[in-house]
Design an enzyme around this catalytic site. Sequence first.
Site, PDB file in Angstrom:
ATOM      1  N   ASP A 143      -0.566 -10.182   3.669  1.00  0.00           N
ATOM      2  CA  ASP A 143      -0.139  -9.343   2.555  1.00  0.00           C
ATOM      3  C   ASP A 143      -1.128  -8.198   2.404  1.00  0.00           C
ATOM      4  O   ASP A 143      -2.326  -8.421   2.228  1.00  0.00           O
ATOM      5  CB  ASP A 143      -0.098 -10.171   1.264  1.00  0.00           C
ATOM      6  CG  ASP A 143       0.686  -9.506   0.140  1.00  0.00           C
ATOM      7  OD1 ASP A 143       0.720  -8.263   0.105  1.00  0.00           O
ATOM      8  OD2 ASP A 143       1.261 -10.239  -0.697  1.00  0.00           O
ATOM      9  N   ARG A 200      -0.955  -5.826   0.060  1.00  0.00           N
ATOM     10  CA  ARG A 200      -0.944  -5.257  -1.283  1.00  0.00           C
ATOM     11  C   ARG A 200      -2.274  -5.470  -1.998  1.00  0.00           C
ATOM     12  O   ARG A 200      -2.984  -6.436  -1.754  1.00  0.00           O
ATOM     13  CB  ARG A 200       0.179  -5.878  -2.115  1.00  0.00           C
ATOM     14  CG  ARG A 200       1.556  -5.483  -1.671  1.00  0.00           C
ATOM     15  CD  ARG A 200       2.609  -6.225  -2.455  1.00  0.00           C
ATOM     16  NE  ARG A 200       2.559  -7.663  -2.199  1.00  0.00           N
ATOM     17  CZ  ARG A 200       3.361  -8.556  -2.791  1.00  0.00           C
ATOM     18  NH1 ARG A 200       4.254  -8.143  -3.678  1.00  0.00           N
ATOM     19  NH2 ARG A 200       3.269  -9.837  -2.500  1.00  0.00           N
TER      20      ARG A 200
END
Length: 389
Positions: free
Chosen positions: A307, A309
């Site tokens: 991920d 983010r």
Amino acid sequence: MSSSATTAGTMTSLFGDTSLTEAERAIAEMRAGRPVVIAQAGRLFLAASAEYADAGRLAALDELTGGTLQLVLTPARLRALGRPEWSEPMALPAAGLGSARIEALSARQASGEEARTRAGTALPDELAAPHAAGAAALQLATLALMLPAVLVGPLAPAALTLPALTVRAEAITRYGEDRATHVEIVSRAPVPLLTARNCEFVVFRGGEGLREQVAVVVGAPDPARPVLVRLHSACLTGDLFGSLRCDCGDQLRTTVATMAQAGGGVLLYLDQEGRGNGIANKMRAYRLQSDGLDTYEADETLGFDLDARRFDFAAAMLRQLGYERVVLMTNNPEKIAALTRAGLQVSGVERLYGRRGADNIRYLAAKRDRAGHFLDLDALDHHAPASCG
């Protein structure tokens, strides 16, 4: 105050931190397909995205680096190619690879079948440490929402007059850190919604890439009490078009309706498509998923980690709106941890469900099994809103 000090102050007020300007311009150059020069440890390195490595560009880059050009790949991409032992970026000489081989190694046109068989993409037994600017070039490609595969080599003496933008490696690193927390409100207005008429849209500018982030304030949440909050990363396919591949659209619409019924809440709509990899890479991952990979296997095949983010700027948005205590609507433990690390008080957590179907069951299972999301697949049909498409 001296005139020189006044001039310096004026320049700072007009142009801000010039190191951030360097990085912003370098991001734009890489997205446009032009190489940049990275200054690191007193040396100059030419760096370019592997996405644009056709035969002509590859030959020119190799000439400008005196035949020392490297293809630098991430540990995630190396794992996908069957080399899980590397935890740092590694490189191989670009000379002699050819554009088709670089295309395969960088996963520019990867297919799920290729990912499973690794046909034509076998790596040599001995990989080399990348040039000093290799890590900075990979970070620049990531900030530019490009594939994390770059071509890097020391600039040959004869190429020192090259009309390429020069950026310091430390400016790239600093940019990623600074922009992760810097946001500012640029506009706001009431926008009545179908399930929540009393809403205000507050637009922030900031985060990586100076993109625009939106806070949807539903109702009139009381800052003196823990406020319902949802961190929702933009999903064009699910939020707007009702894609059956994910549960994002269901979660988005459920969030607004739930906040309206509860008397208020704040939905942060964050420009982090494809878990931070961008819409182009998300579509590359979707192609791989259509060939049988799960969502995380697809991202790894492209060279991305679990991920990409960051939620630092989400915490900054909430603070600017006056909220320090939240009840977070999420199934993702990393969102809880991120807001806690940022100093907000997560007073409670409410699970958020979408519908389960044949098209997204593997995606939901992967989120549960690979990323630790709190998902009870058997409960999804019970909780999913019937009106969501």
